[in-house]
Design a protein around this motif. Structure first.
Motif, PDB file in Angstrom:
ATOM      1  N   ALA A 100       0.831  -1.207   0.000  1.00 28.76           N
ATOM      2  CA  ALA A 100       0.000   0.000   0.000  1.00 28.76           C
ATOM      3  C   ALA A 100       0.865   1.257   0.000  1.00 28.76           C
ATOM      4  N   ARG A 101       1.945   1.252   0.752  1.00 28.41           N
ATOM      5  CA  ARG A 101       2.841   2.413   0.783  1.00 28.41           C
ATOM      6  C   ARG A 101       3.508   2.634  -0.578  1.00 28.41           C
ATOM      7  N   ALA A 121       3.129   5.940  -2.784  1.00 34.05           N
ATOM      8  CA  ALA A 121       4.322   6.667  -3.236  1.00 34.05           C
ATOM      9  C   ALA A 121       4.327   6.811  -4.754  1.00 34.05           C
ATOM     10  N   LYS A 122       3.843   5.793  -5.458  1.00 34.69           N
ATOM     11  CA  LYS A 122       3.779   5.860  -6.919  1.00 34.69           C
ATOM     12  C   LYS A 122       2.788   6.924  -7.369  1.00 34.69           C
ATOM     13  N   GLU A 123       1.633   7.019  -6.705  1.00 35.06           N
ATOM     14  CA  GLU A 123       0.639   8.040  -7.042  1.00 35.06           C
ATOM     15  C   GLU A 123       1.199   9.442  -6.808  1.00 35.06           C
ATOM     16  N   LEU A 124       1.941   9.621  -5.711  1.00 40.64           N
ATOM     17  CA  LEU A 124       2.515  10.930  -5.417  1.00 40.64           C
ATOM     18  C   LEU A 124       3.580  11.286  -6.447  1.00 40.64           C
ATOM     19  N   GLU A 125       4.419  10.295  -6.794  1.00 42.82           N
ATOM     20  CA  GLU A 125       5.482  10.556  -7.761  1.00 42.82           C
ATOM     21  C   GLU A 125       4.907  11.005  -9.102  1.00 42.82           C
ATOM     22  N   GLN A 126       3.845  10.378  -9.536  1.00 42.63           N
ATOM     23  CA  GLN A 126       3.222  10.753 -10.809  1.00 42.63           C
ATOM     24  C   GLN A 126       2.677  12.178 -10.770  1.00 42.63           C
ATOM     25  N   LEU A 184       1.956  16.223   1.689  1.00 37.90           N
ATOM     26  CA  LEU A 184       1.718  15.146   0.725  1.00 37.90           C
ATOM     27  C   LEU A 184       2.597  13.928   1.010  1.00 37.90           C
ATOM     28  N   GLY A 185       3.887  14.145   1.326  1.00 41.77           N
ATOM     29  CA  GLY A 185       4.805  13.023   1.515  1.00 41.77           C
ATOM     30  C   GLY A 185       4.609  12.288   2.816  1.00 41.77           C
ATOM     31  N   ARG A 186       4.013  12.956   3.795  1.00 36.18           N
ATOM     32  CA  ARG A 186       3.866  12.319   5.095  1.00 36.18           C
ATOM     33  C   ARG A 186       2.410  11.955   5.386  1.00 36.18           C
ATOM     34  N   SER A 224      -2.384   5.117   1.832  1.00 35.82           N
ATOM     35  CA  SER A 224      -2.017   3.713   2.073  1.00 35.82           C
ATOM     36  C   SER A 224      -3.029   3.029   2.996  1.00 35.82           C
ATOM     37  N   MET A 225      -3.569   3.763   3.980  1.00 31.64           N
ATOM     38  CA  MET A 225      -4.586   3.179   4.853  1.00 31.64           C
ATOM     39  C   MET A 225      -5.864   2.876   4.075  1.00 31.64           C
TER      40      MET A 225
END
Length: 741
Positions: free
Chosen positions: A486-487, A491-496, A511-513, A520-521
């Protein structure tokens, strides 16, 4: 004396067969009723002890069970005698009407409780057959001869394994007995009957033999071999006749018999002088082999304590336990009044001592026993020599009770360091089992069966606890991998979304935290197709849309941030940020965006340490291999990664891929030994393999590539999964092959 040896008049005198049946009936009924009386006494004592431990004098279920047992005793004893009477009356009818059985039973449907009783009866019959099968077969053949039948149907004989086992079930017909008490009676009846049946069968066979009723084809008794050494046979078996008879040894599976024959040939070649089975002193004409009773007496003297030869062999790994033990046995002949320099060992006895000595040598050298466990196992040497001298089937039958007892004891002790209460309890049970074997083993192999069943029952309970720990470990590992997955997805969604953009420090922190944790939850609880997932993505998209772009005039963004306040608060709440802290975060977002729109640099943001959720550590293969070589395999999870730089053999990778759940492998420790770990679970997410120790605790989680790398470095062994006795016996054969060449 051999069980097939009997006294027979020549020629036999005429005998009244009806009187003979009546005499056998009285003898059998008296003997078996004594057995049943002991069953009730032992069951009553056991329930009373449990009731005392329960600490509830009036309401203890064990106390109620004990009362039910005492109430049902008289009717069960009557039913037991009636069943025996009916069985012998059936034999009497067959004497009057030869060849006419009592009838064919009808097929009926059984209630569940009746089915359990039938299953319990079958288990008792199987146990009786394993221990006393030869004597029962001999008795059945003699009874058939007496009745004029080719064979005697076990269903119509009260003295068959089926008839003896069914007596306890038939005795309870029509008697109200609680199911738990019923099972207690079955269990104690099995133990007492197995332990005490040999005397009765020997007596009955002797009565029939004296009356001239010999099995078909038997003209005269088979005498016990003379004390002088028998000539070696062509197949290397040396013509040995155990107390169970030659037929019992020859009846083993062909594969096991072939292995045993090959083992004997190697053993005889290994001995000095290459003389088949020759003891060192047998060439001296002044020496004679110890007779069977003398050998038993010497072994009985050494049984109560660990012989000096065993202690020396443990302390000196280079010493041969077999050689030391043979010397001590011969020297101990003086304790029974025999001059040690005038006696030697027969070929069969020497074979038994050598094989048992080599077997325990390998166990001490290669198995993972703590010092206390080594001492405990060393106490088994003399009883097992005694069992091997009495019964050569120990090396032929994988189901031999002594063999199964050693397997169970090794399972209880190997790798057990007594780190928890359950492990200590298991060691205590193993110790009490060995204590009873030392105290109660005279010349009756049945004690091995009794002790093995008790220990196996205890081990079954222990395994259930371990299985529960394994399931919990698998659930924890699965949860961890789902969280990692899930993490990674968050992380992939944020990177995009941030690709090509420069978020403010406050937005980057949010956003990163907080946002990736929230996402992920949602992935764990609801999945990536849920509405909550889409709502969370919208929050990030709308925030990132507030960043200034070239060609677009700057505008105040505070109101736009405040419009997202409710959605942002939801994201912050999933990280435990609420109230004023949440408002401060929202204000920081708005302020940083306003400053950026005005061309000013927003201040950096330092997130609180307690709110940071670190990503799982990834380790290099070199670190993994070192961590896997745990000397004591403490309950520590090692998650491995980094497959790109691994150089492994495809065959090794394929071998690791073929491992099945439940397979035990061995991982090298700093002590130079390989410690057993079990493949407990294969991840459906990452395909990694989780291994647990004997307590069901995770010790290693690795990919097949990393396992292959550990194998190439010598830190991992995959051995064929056999029982300890079989493994050690094959290792003995391997050592003999090496030394013989």
């Amino acid at each position: 004396m051999s069980n097939n040896t009997f006294q027979q008049a020549s020629p036999p005198q005429p005998v009244n067969t009806r009187d003979l049946v009546q005499a056998m009936r009285r003898r059998s009924t008296e003997h078996l009723q004594t057995v049943l009386a002991r069953v009730f006494a032992r069951a009553d004592d056991w329930l009373f002890d449990l009731a005392k431990k329960d600490g509830v004098p009036d309401g203890s279920p064990y106390l109620h069970a004990m009362r039910a047992l005492r109430t049902s005793r008289a009717p069960i004893e009557r039913g037991f005698r009636d069943h025996l009477d009916r069985g012998f009356e059936g034999l009497g009818r067959q004497l009057r009407e030869p060849g006419q059985p009592e009838g064919t039973p009808e097929l009926t449907l059984l209630e569940e409780s009746e089915l359990e009783q039938h299953l319990a009866t079958n288990l008792i019959a199987e146990a009786i057959t394993r221990i006393h099968g030869n004597q029962l077969d001999e008795l059945a053949a003699r009874l058939a001869r007496m009745l004029g039948l080719a064979t005697l149907d076990p269903e119509h004989s009260p003295l068959s394994a089926h008839g003896l086992a069914g007596a306890i079930r038939k005795a309870q017909d029509g008697v109200e007995v609680p199911p738990d008490v019923r099972m207690v009676l079955f269990k104690y009846y099995e133990r007492e009957l197995i332990h005490d049946l040999r005397e009765l069968l020997t007596d009955l066979n002797a009565r029939l033999a004296a009356a001239g009723f010999n099995p078909a084809g038997v003209q005269k008794p088979a005498p016990r071999p003379a004390p002088a050494p028998p000539p070696p046979s062509a197949d290397g078996y040396a013509g040995a006749v155990s107390d169970y008879g030659a037929a019992g040894a020859a009846g083993g599976p062909q594969e096991d018999r072939a292995v045993f024959d090959a083992l004997l040939q190697l053993l005889h070649s290994w001995r000095p002088g290459n003389q088949p089975g020759a003891a060192q002193g047998r060439a001296n004409p002044d020496q004679r082999p110890l007779a069977a009773p003398e050998m038993m007496s010497v072994l009985s003297l050494l049984q109560s304590s660990v012989p000096n030869s065993v202690t020396e062999a443990i302390n000196r790994p280079e010493a041969s336990l077999a050689v030391l033990l043979k010397n001590e046995l011969l020297q101990s002949a003086g304790r029974i009044g025999l001059p040690p320099d005038k006696v030697s060992m027969s070929q069969d006895d020497e074979d038994a001592v050598d094989l048992v000595g080599m077997l325990f040598d390998v166990m001490f050298d290669e198995r993972d026993f703590e010092q206390a466990s080594r001492t405990l196992i060393s106490r088994l040497v003399v009883p097992f020599v005694k069992a091997a001298v009495m019964d050569r089937r120990l090396f032929l039958y994988k189901t031999h009770p002594a063999r199964r007892l050693l397997n169970s004891l090794a399972e209880a002790c190997e790798g057990n360091r007594g780190e928890g209460p359950q492990e200590r309890e298991l060691l205590q049970k193993a110790e009490s089992t060995v204590d009873r074997l030392i105290a109660e083993f005279n010349e009756d192999i049945a004690i091995f069966e009794t002790l093995e069943q008790e220990l196996r029952s205890f081990l079954d309970q222990h395994r259930r606890r371990v299985e529960l720990a394994e399931r919990r470990a698998a659930e924890a590992q699965r949860g961890q991998e789902r969280l990692e997955q899930a993490r990674e997805l968050a992380a992939k969604e944020l990177e995009q979304r941030v690709r090509g953009l420069k978020p403010t420090p406050a937005m980057e922190d949010f956003l990163g935290r907080c946002w990736t944790h929230h996402l992920s939850m949602i992935a764990l609880r609801e999945g990536a197709e849920s509405g909550s997932w889409q709502t969370a993505l919208t929050v990030a998209d709308r925030l990132l849309a507030l960043l200034p772009r070239e060609g677009v005039p700057a505008a105040p963004v505070g109101p736009a941030v405040q419009a997202l306040r409710e959605q942002i608060e939801t994201v912050l709440a999933s990280s435990g940020i609420t109230g004023e802290a949440a408002q401060d975060q929202i204000n920081a977002l708005a302020t940083s965006l306003d400053l950026l729109a005005k061309g000013q640099t927003p201040p950096p943001v330092a997130p609180p340490v307690e709110n940071v959720i670190p990503l799982p550590e990834r380790r290099s293969p070199a670190t993994v291999a070192a961590a896997a070589a745990l000397a004591d395999l403490k309950p520590k999870l090692e998650v491995v990664g980094g497959r790109d730089d691994l150089e492994v053999s495809e065959s090794d990778v394929e071998q690791m891929r073929q491992l099945k759940v439940g397979t035990w492998i061995h991982i090298a420790g700093e002590d130079g030994k390989h410690h057993p770990v079990k493949l407990s679970w294969i991840s459906p997410i990452s395909a990694r393999l989780m291994f647990v120790n004997r307590r069901g605790v995770r010790v290693l989680v690795a990919s097949v590539e990393e396992l292959a790398a550990m194998k190439q470095e010598g830190n991992l062994l995959v051995r064929e999964q056999e029982n300890v006795f079989d493994q050690v016996l094959h290792r003995v054969m391997g050592k003999l092959k090496t030394e013989a060449n």
